[in-house]
Enzyme design. Structure first.
Site, PDB file in Angstrom:
ATOM      1  N   SER A 149       0.840  -1.193   0.000  1.00 54.06           N
ATOM      2  CA  SER A 149       0.000   0.000   0.000  1.00 54.06           C
ATOM      3  C   SER A 149       0.881   1.251   0.000  1.00 54.06           C
ATOM      4  O   SER A 149       1.604   1.484  -0.963  1.00 54.06           O
ATOM      5  CB  SER A 149      -0.972  -0.040   1.188  1.00 54.06           C
ATOM      6  OG  SER A 149      -1.958   0.958   1.064  1.00 54.06           O
ATOM      7  N   GLU A 167     -11.498  12.265 -10.292  1.00 54.77           N
ATOM      8  CA  GLU A 167     -10.992  13.592  -9.952  1.00 54.77           C
ATOM      9  C   GLU A 167      -9.768  13.950 -10.794  1.00 54.77           C
ATOM     10  O   GLU A 167      -9.627  15.084 -11.266  1.00 54.77           O
ATOM     11  CB  GLU A 167     -10.608  13.649  -8.471  1.00 54.77           C
ATOM     12  CG  GLU A 167     -11.769  13.611  -7.502  1.00 54.77           C
ATOM     13  CD  GLU A 167     -11.283  13.562  -6.058  1.00 54.77           C
ATOM     14  OE1 GLU A 167     -10.073  13.311  -5.858  1.00 54.77           O
ATOM     15  OE2 GLU A 167     -12.093  13.766  -5.151  1.00 54.77           O
ATOM     16  N   HIS A 199      -3.524  -0.782  -4.854  1.00 53.53           N
ATOM     17  CA  HIS A 199      -4.997  -0.925  -4.801  1.00 53.53           C
ATOM     18  C   HIS A 199      -5.564  -0.660  -6.200  1.00 53.53           C
ATOM     19  O   HIS A 199      -6.653  -0.115  -6.347  1.00 53.53           O
ATOM     20  CB  HIS A 199      -5.614   0.070  -3.811  1.00 53.53           C
ATOM     21  CG  HIS A 199      -5.127  -0.038  -2.405  1.00 53.53           C
ATOM     22  ND1 HIS A 199      -5.553  -0.996  -1.527  1.00 53.53           N
ATOM     23  CD2 HIS A 199      -4.228   0.729  -1.719  1.00 53.53           C
ATOM     24  CE1 HIS A 199      -4.955  -0.834  -0.357  1.00 53.53           C
ATOM     25  NE2 HIS A 199      -4.133   0.200  -0.460  1.00 53.53           N
TER      26      HIS A 199
END
Length: 735
Positions: A149, A167, A199
């Site tokens: 991560s 975004e 992810h």
């Protein structure tokens, strides 16, 4: 094969392994499960079984450090925790004791959390601390640098700091973390082969990777999914884990950030067991992979549901369809994402490239594994007009070219008629009377027995019924049975029995195309024949279908690609019910939370949760819904302006919950609710469901002024049968 062909080279060369000084990396996409034996085994091999854990990125470093250390110990590691975190980090980064530990262990592992904390601790203002210098020296001496991560994000230079795909495409790069857009920062540069994101498939981060690479002038990108690692020795990479890695090549891309258009991006998907020569960007499919055969072909047409293209596993699912698609007629597919705040709609197209794209598959017991090389991606954006905006926010059903009459009725049954209270079927039985009911039991694993049981049940009510005899095995043959297809339009009603909703969809949308049976059903419904769908079949009628997963899995892990993985399984539905996503058995299975997550993640405004022993009667093309049976149904309405998706936490604020008891109705075009009696039972049931959600989420109710944390409920009307839900659940376990 004749047996005389030269054996294919299946792995990078020894020169690739020795390149880059033989550097060793384990770049893990997050949510590393303690039982992921293959990833831990690779780290054990590369580290010699000794590792120093850095919980620097975590907001709870002591707890996360201990959890990570325990996981490593369970896989046979000698492990210690580096005390480099919090306010003490600047001092500890120069502590001789820490430097000695780094040198002694020789290999390090960075946990998840906030990657900016790692940079601040190890390289404040871009200056390497003694601790970082010691880590680099240990790596040069043959040690492993591993991270999950946030610990993976620091590997590249520059580094992705934040922002969702939607975004990033719409707003571009921002320097303000409080504003929408892509955040970029310095990385530590352990991984010299391109940009890294984590992810990746789960959080739909393809869009932000393309924007980041464009901004940084990078032509290579590696998006690593959760519980998956890219293991590197020198310049040889190996994929290891639950899913895989998406690899981006921008060498030939046309990139225009100003117009928000990106085309000719090349993307590949590398699966568990695949390897790559990172110097030459050359992929070697795993030993168990074979080229896609004619018998593997499963799809001949694009997906019909409007899933969020940056939702969990949407792009993976599109790629899987194309891998198993007939390339003669089905070479491209796509999906969209809509930003309600700006009015921008983003469209992504994925296509096979002529004579360039290559596909390999294997079919182990746990499902399809695929390798997909050199597909083409294009991304375009458009700010919608008021008219198109209304259409984009509208219903997503499909009529198959045969719009139903206003009075055409769909009845959604919350449980099977075979074991439900008699009142659930009262209105459905009235619609069935006066003719012959066609029974479709192809959702069942035993369709003949299931059909006979329903026919016997209806006979006791004085209603004649026949088994249409359609199954997943004979649906192609039935297409040539004109008498059967014609008879469907003459039925007084069509009953879709419950069972496995995936099997029902796979039958009626056979190999990705609407079957002749589905067209006959759509035509019959358009002319006024009622459709009655029980239990799982009710879920299958919506355009986006919940295929599996509990509320806990939906909140904690979000959307999954299929029922074989933890999370909320979302798949394409039939789409004859146009209003929103349908779920059933809502009370006993505590499914309110998963329906909220499904609607939020898939950009569906409404969710209809049908209670056991209850029914929904839908007319006016699904705009008018009436509750029937024992308890009625729950109507969920999402406010797209108050969602935070594809982030470390799932946030859905202002979710309107309306419980409609028997006889109550709602006009979704006006949101007008009509109640015919006392709401005491509905209020009590709604309160019970919210309490169940709180228990399932494992958090406490916040006070009215405490902001959003966990679950908060606010009254929506004076009677109490309508409420507003604010829901937040963390999804990053810092692993």
């Amino acid at each position: 094969m004749t047996g005389n062909e030269p054996k294919l080279v299946r792995t990078p060369s020894q020169a690739a392994h020795k390149a880059e000084g033989g550097r060793k990396l384990a770049v893990i996409g997050g949510r590393l499960e303690d039982n992921n034996a293959s990833v831990y085994a690779e780290m054990h091999r590369l580290s010699g079984g000794r590792i120093l854990v850095f919980p620097t990125a975590s907001s709870e470093p002591i707890e996360v450090g201990k959890e990570s250390a325990d996981a490593f110990k369970s896989h046979g590691f000698e492990v210690e925790i580096a005390p480099l975190y919090g306010r003490r980090a600047p001092r500890v980064a120069s502590d001789p004791e820490l430097l000695e530990k780094i040198a002694s262990f020789g290999s390090v592992y960075f946990t998840g959390g906030d990657q900016a904390k790692i940079l601040k601790a190890l390289s404040p203002e871009g200056v390497d601390t003694p601790a970082l210098e010691a880590i680099r020296s240990a790596q040069m001496a043959g040690g492993l640098v591993a991270g999950s991560s946030a610990g993976a994000a620091i590997m590249s230079q520059p580094m992705l700091l934040g922002g969702t795909s939607l975004e990033s495409v719409i707003h571009g790069v921002t320097q303000d973390p409080d504003k929408p857009g892509l955040l970029l920062g310095r990385g530590l540069g352990f991984f010299p082969f391109g940009m890294v994101d984590q992810h990746f498939i789960k959080r739909g981060r393809l869009g932000r990777m393309v924007v980041a690479m464009t901004e940084a002038g990078q032509t290579r990108g590696f998006g690593i999914d959760e519980n998956t690692a890219l293991i590197i020795e020198g310049a040889a990479g190996k994929i290891c884990g639950e899913y895989g890695v998406m690899m981006l090549n921008l060498d030939a891309a046309v990139l225009d950030s100003d117009s928000k258009r990106y085309s000719d991006v090349t993307i590949s998907y590398l699966d568990d067991g695949d390897t790559i020569d990172l110097r030459h960007f050359k992929v070697f499919p795993g030993e168990n992979k074979r080229k896609v055969a004619r018998s593997d072909i499963a799809y001949c047409a694009p997906v019909r549901s409007r899933r969020n293209v940056f939702g969990a596993y949407t792009i993976y699912d599109l790629m899987a369809r194309l891998v198993l698609g007939d390339k003669r007629v089905y070479r491209r597919d796509g999906a969209e994402a809509f930003d309600a705040k700006s009015g921008f709609n983003v469209e992504l197209t994925l296509a096979r490239q002529e004579r360039k794209s290559k596909c390999f598959v294997s079919t182990p017991d746990n499902g399809l594994r695929m390798t997909a090389l050199d597909f083409d991606v294009s991304i375009s954006s458009e700010q919608l007009s008021a008219t198109r905006l209304a259409d984009r926010m509208g219903r997503r059903g499909r009529t198959y070219g045969m719009p139903p009459k206003p009075e055409s009725t769909i009845v959604l049954l919350g449980s099977s008629p075979l074991n439900s209270a008699p009142e659930m079927m009262a209105d459905a039985l009235a619609l069935m009377a006066g003719g012959t009911v066609g029974v479709l039991a192809c959702a069942s694993s035993e369709p003949r027995r299931t059909a006979e049981e329903h026919i016997a049940l209806l006979k006791k009510q004085g209603i004649q019924a026949v088994n249409l005899g359609v199954t997943i095995n004979n649906v192609d043959y039935v297409a040539r049975n004109s008498d059967l297809l014609e008879s469907i339009g003459k039925m007084s009603a069509i009953l879709l029995c419950g069972g496995n909703q995936i099997r029902l969809v796979d039958t009626l949308l056979h190999r990705g195309e609407e079957s002749a049976v589905l067209r006959a059903i759509a035509k019959a419904h358009a002319s006024g024949v009622p459709l009655i769908a029980a239990s799982g079949a009710a879920s299958a009628l919506s355009g986006v279908m919940i295929a599996g997963g509990s509320t806990y899995e939906a909140l904690r892990f979000g959307v999954s690609s299929d029922v074989g993985h933890r999370g909320l399984a979302i798949q394409e539905g039939i789409g004859l019910f146009s209003t929103g996503i349908v779920d059933q058995n809502l009370i006993r299975s505590d499914r309110m939370g998963r329906l909220v997550v499904a609607c939020a993640e898939e950009n569906e405004r409404f969710g209809i949760g049908v209670f056991e022993d209850s029914a929904v009667l839908a007319t006016q093309a699904g705009c008018h819904l009436e509750a029937a049976g024992k308890s009625g149904f729950l109507l969920i309405e999402i406010d797209p302006m108050k969602l935070v998706l594809q982030n470390d936490s799932f946030v859905a604020n202002g979710v309107r919950l309306t419980l409609l008891g028997p006889g109550d109705s709602v006009d979704l075009s006006t949101n007008e609710v009509t109640r015919i009696g006392p709401v005491d039972a509905s209020v009590a049931l709604l309160e019970s469901m919210v309490a169940g959600l709180i228990e399932e989420a494992g958090v406490a109710v916040s006070g009215a002024d405490a902001g959003i944390h966990g679950v908060m409920i606010r009254p929506g009307d004076s009677e109490g049968a309508t409420a507003f839900l604010d829901l937040e659940c963390p999804r990053d376990d810092n692993a």
